[in-house]
Design an enzyme around this catalytic site. Structure first.
Site, short mmCIF file in Angstrom:
data_model
loop_
_atom_site.label_atom_id
_atom_site.label_comp_id
_atom_site.label_asym_id
_atom_site.label_seq_id
_atom_site.Cartn_x
_atom_site.Cartn_y
_atom_site.Cartn_z
N ARG A 108 54.96 48.54 -5.70
CA ARG A 108 53.89 47.95 -6.51
C ARG A 108 54.37 47.54 -7.90
O ARG A 108 53.66 46.86 -8.61
CB ARG A 108 52.74 48.95 -6.66
CG ARG A 108 52.06 49.25 -5.34
CD ARG A 108 50.84 50.12 -5.54
NE ARG A 108 49.90 49.88 -4.45
CZ ARG A 108 48.62 50.21 -4.49
NH1 ARG A 108 48.13 50.78 -5.56
NH2 ARG A 108 47.82 49.96 -3.46
N LYS A 141 37.18 69.44 -4.40
CA LYS A 141 38.40 69.30 -3.62
C LYS A 141 38.81 70.67 -3.07
O LYS A 141 38.84 71.66 -3.79
CB LYS A 141 39.53 68.73 -4.49
CG LYS A 141 40.75 68.28 -3.71
CD LYS A 141 41.67 67.44 -4.56
CE LYS A 141 42.83 66.89 -3.74
NZ LYS A 141 43.71 66.00 -4.52
N GLU A 162 51.32 52.23 -11.36
CA GLU A 162 52.77 52.13 -11.33
C GLU A 162 53.32 50.93 -12.11
O GLU A 162 54.32 51.06 -12.81
CB GLU A 162 53.25 52.06 -9.87
CG GLU A 162 53.06 53.36 -9.09
CD GLU A 162 51.67 53.50 -8.49
OE1 GLU A 162 51.40 54.54 -7.87
OE2 GLU A 162 50.85 52.57 -8.65
#
Length: 624
Positions: free
Chosen positions: A394, A282, A366
Site C-alpha cells: 500500500r 474485544k 502505511e
C-alpha cells in the site's frame, strides 16, 4: 452445543427467543475458541462481534442483501452461521476454509478481504450497481474503529455524499485496531461514545419507532429528529460524519441484540447513507482475551491458554530485529521508529518505553507512514520503518516518490517477507521483491541469520541511504554457516560463497540459503558432487563481479527465492546469463504466477518447489 447443532442456517435465527439467542452466542464463542486455539487465527476480534453478527443476520438476508466485512478479523461467527458450520473445524488448514472472507469460498462472502479499510469503497460500488439495475436490497459495510481511521476509509467517506446512494456502515468500535487505536479522530469517536446527547438520541428513536408504523412517516420523523438533535450539540461537539453528508446514529450496545435489531430496522427505512456506531468488547467471553485483547488478536496454532502468557525466549526474526535496532538506536538520538498499529508485533514496547519521543505509531496508515519517514529524513533524522511485506504494498508509491526519488536515508524493515502460512492469499509477502527491485537509489538487503542482520543494519547506519531489509516469518538462526565452515562476512554489500564446488551453482538469499546448504549436503551424499552455494546477501545492487565469475564455471544454476518469480531475482540472473552469451542452464524456484492459498508455511514451500528433495532431483536431472 445443542442450539448450534440444531441450527440449519442463519434463517433459523428468526425463530430463536431472547434467551436462546444468549445461549447460542455462548455456543458460537465456544466453537470459535476451540477451533482457533487449535488452528490459529484471529480470536479476540471475532469473539467481540458475535452478538453483532447474530443481529445482522436476523435483520438482513444475505441471500438478498449484501454484507461486506472489513479486513475479516471479526467474521468467524458469520462463517459459522452462513453454511460453514460443519467445515469451520478446517479453518486456515490446507484445502479448508480461509481465515478471512473469500468470494470463492461462499456465496455469502461478497468481497475478498484481508487488508484494512476496503469495505466502504466496495459497498459504494455494490450500492451504485444496485441503483443502476433498479434493485432494492440493502448494502452493509461492517468496519472496525481501527480500520475506519485509514486514509482509504476517509476517501470512501468523502465520496458518500457525491455518490448519492444509500450504504449502511456498521462501525464495530472495540477501542482497538490490532493495538489500541491512536490519533485525533480516535479521540473524536471516544467523545461521541460518552456523549449523553446520543443517549437521548436512542430514546427518541425508540419512541418514534414504536408510535409509527408507516415507513415514510418514520423516515420523515427521523429527519426531524436529526435536526432537533443537531441543535443540542454543543460548539465543542462537532459530528464529522454529519458534516460530510453521512447521518450518524449511536453509539449503541454491540452486545444487545434486541437494541441492534431495532436500530437496523430503522436504518432499513431510512433513505440516505448512514453510519451506525456500536461499541463492543474485544475478546468477550474469554476472560484472558478480555484482559489481553492485543495479545489475543491473533493466536498461533496449538495455543495452550494455561501457558500462553508465560515468558518465553523469543527467537523470531521480529524479536531479533527489534534487539538489533535497539543497539543502534541507543547510540544515536537521530534514529526514530515508525509503525502502523503494529507495535506489539514488532516487539517495540521496550523502545517506546525508553524513547517515547522517538516512537511513532501512525495507526493503519502505511502510505502516510512512509511519507512521514521521508519528512523526518529530509529534516535530518534517521527513520526506521517497521512494516509487514503485505502491507508495504500500500505504500510503494511513497517509497518511490518520497524516499528513493529524493535519495533520503531511511531504513525499511520488511517483516513477514515470503510465505506466511495460514493467513492466506491476502497476507503472503511475495511481492516486495518484484515491486522494489526496479526502484533507483534503493539498497535491498536479505540477511540469512542474526549475524548478517546486525552487519547490514550497522552498514546502513554507517552509510545512510534508502534501504530495505526483508526477513521471513520464522525463527532467526544465530549463524547458519557455523555448521558448514567458517564464514567471512563482507561489510561492503557483497555476495558470499558459502561452499565452493563444481558443475552446479546454487544461488539463494535470505530464508532460502539454509535449504540450499542442506541440499548441497544431500547432493554430495547421493550424487557424489560437491556443488557451489552462493548467498547473494544484497539483491540490489547485485554483486555482478562475483556472479559473472561463478556463472562461467558451472553448467547448471539453480536459484531459490521465497518470493514471486515474476520480476524476481531468478529473472535478473537469467538475463545476466543471456546478455553474456553463457551456455549455463538456469532453473529458478519460487512462487509462480498465482496467489498462494492458506496452508502451513512448509506446505507452501513445497508447492513452490523449495524442498531439498526437489533441488537434488533438479540437479540430477539437469547435469550431464
Amino acid at each position: 452445543m445443542p442450539l448450534l447443532e440444531k441450527l440449519k442456517n442463519y434463517k433459523d435465527l428468526a425463530e430463536f427467543s431472547e434467551e436462546d439467542l444468549k445461549s447460542l452466542c455462548s455456543e458460537l464463542r465456544e466453537k470459535i475458541i476451540s477451533v482457533t486455539l487449535k488452528n490459529g487465527g484471529h480470536l479476540a476480534s471475532s469473539l467481540g462481534a458475535v452478538e453483532l453478527t447474530v443481529a445482522l443476520l436476523r435483520s438482513f438476508d444475505p441471500d438478498f442483501d449484501k454484507i461486506i466485512f472489513d479486513v475479516g478479523h471479526q467474521s468467524y461467527a458469520y462463517k459459522i452461521l452462513t453454511d460453514r458450520k460443519d467445515t469451520f473445524a478446517t479453518l486456515r488448514t490446507r484445502d479448508g476454509i480461509a481465515g478471512f472472507p473469500r468470494i470463492s469460498e461462499s456465496k455469502y462472502d461478497f468481497f475478498t478481504v484481508g487488508h484494512s479499510s476496503t469495505s466502504i469503497s466496495a459497498a459504494i460500488g455494490y450500492a451504485i450497481s444496485r441503483d443502476i439495475k433498479k434493485e432494492k436490497h440493502e448494502v452493509v459495510a461492517v468496519i472496525g474503529d481501527g480500520a475506519l481511521l485509514n486514509g482509504v476509509s476517509f476517501e470512501a467517506l468523502n465520496n458518500i455524499d457525491s455518490a448519492k446512494t444509500k450504504v449502511i456502515i456498521v462501525l464495530n468500535d472495540n477501542n482497538m485496531s490490532i493495538s489500541p487505536r491512536v490519533g485525533g479522530f480516535a479521540r473524536h469517536l471516544a467523545a461521541l461514545s460518552t456523549s449523553d446527547f446520543y443517549v437521548r438520541f436512542k430514546k427518541l428513536v425508540k419512541q418514534h419507532c414504536r408510535s409509527n408504523e408507516n415507513g415514510q412517516i418514520l423516515a420523515d420523523r427521523l429527519k426531524n429528529i436529526k435536526h432537533r438533535l443537531k441543535s443540542l450539540i454543543t460548539p465543542r461537539m462537532t459530528n464529522t460524519f454529519d458534516e460530510i453528508g453521512l447521518s450518524y446514529w449511536g453509539p449503541f450496545d454491540g452486545h444487545n441484540i434486541s437494541e441492534m435489531e431495532e436500530i437496523f430496522r430503522l436504518a432499513k427505512d431510512y433513505e440516505g447513507p448512514l453510519l451506525l456506531h456500536f461499541t463492543t468488547q474485544k475478546g468477550r467471553g474469554l476472560e484472558i482475551a478480555e484482559k489481553n485483547p492485543s495479545f489475543f488478536h491473533g493466536v498461533s496454532a496449538s495455543t495452550d491458554l494455561a501457558t500462553v502468557l508465560q515468558p518465553k525466549e523469543d527467537k523470531s526474526w521480529s524479536a531479533c530485529v527489534a534487539k538489533t535496532f535497539m543497539s543502534i538506536a541507543e547510540s544515536d538520538d537521530r534514529i526514530v521508529a515508525l509503525t502502523a498499529a503494529m507495535k506489539d508485533s514488532f516487539k517495540l514496547n521496550e523502545f517506546e518505553k525508553k524513547y517515547p519521543r522517538r516512537f511513532f505509531d501512525v495507526g493503519i496508515a502505511e502510505e502516510h507512514m512512509l511519507t512521514f519517514a521521508a519528512g523526518l529524513s529530509a529534516a535530518g533524522m534517521l527513520p526506521v520503518v517497521f512494516i509487514y511485506s503485505t502491507f508495504l504494498q500500500r505504500a510503494v508509491d511513497a517509497v518511490i516518490h518520497d524516499i528513493a526519488l529524493q535519495d533520503l536515508p531511511a531504513l525499511i524493515l520488511i517483516d513477514r517477507a515470503g510465505l506466511v502460512g495460514e493467513d492466506g492469499e491476502t497476507h503472503q509477502g511475495v511481492f516486495d521483491v518484484p515491486l522494489l527491485l526496479p526502484i533507483p537509489n534503493l539498497v535491498f538487503a536479505t540477511p540469512r541469520d542474526s549475524k548478517d542482520l546486525e552487519i547490514m543494519v550497522r552498514n546502513w547506519h554507517d552509510n545512510p541511504c534508502p534501504m530495505v531489509i526483508r526477513y521471513p516469518r520464522a525463527t532467526c538462526p544465530t549463524e547458519i554457516t557455523s555448521i558448514f565452515g567458517k564464514s567471512e562476512r563482507m561489510l561492503d554489500r557483497k555476495a558470499e560463497i558459502l561452499q565452493s564446488g563444481e558443475k552446479c551453482l546454487l544461488i539463494g538469499f535470505g530464508s532460502t540459503v539454509e535449504i540450499l546448504l542442506d541440499a548441497a549436503r544431500e547432493i554430495k551424499e547421493t550424487l557424489g558432487i560437491t556443488v557451489t552455494v552462493l548467498d547473494l546477501r544484497y539483491i540490489k545492487p547485485l554483486d555482478l563481479n562475483l556472479l559473472k565469475s561463478e556463472l562461467v564455471k558451472h553448467e547448471l544454476v539453480i536459484t531459490a527465492e521465497e518470493s514471486s518469480l515474476c520480476g524476481g531475482v531468478g529473472e535478473k540472473i537469467a538475463r545476466l546469463i543471456a546478455s553474456n552469451n553463457l551456455k549455463t542452464k538456469i532453473v529458478s524456484l519460487g512462487v509462480g504466477d498465482a496467489f498462494v492459498r492458506h496452508a502451513t508455511r512448509k506446505e507452501q514451500w513445497s508447492e513452490a518447489g523449495l524442498t531439498v528433495s526437489n533441488i537434488v532431483a533438479l540437479c540430477k536431472e539437469n547435469l550431464s
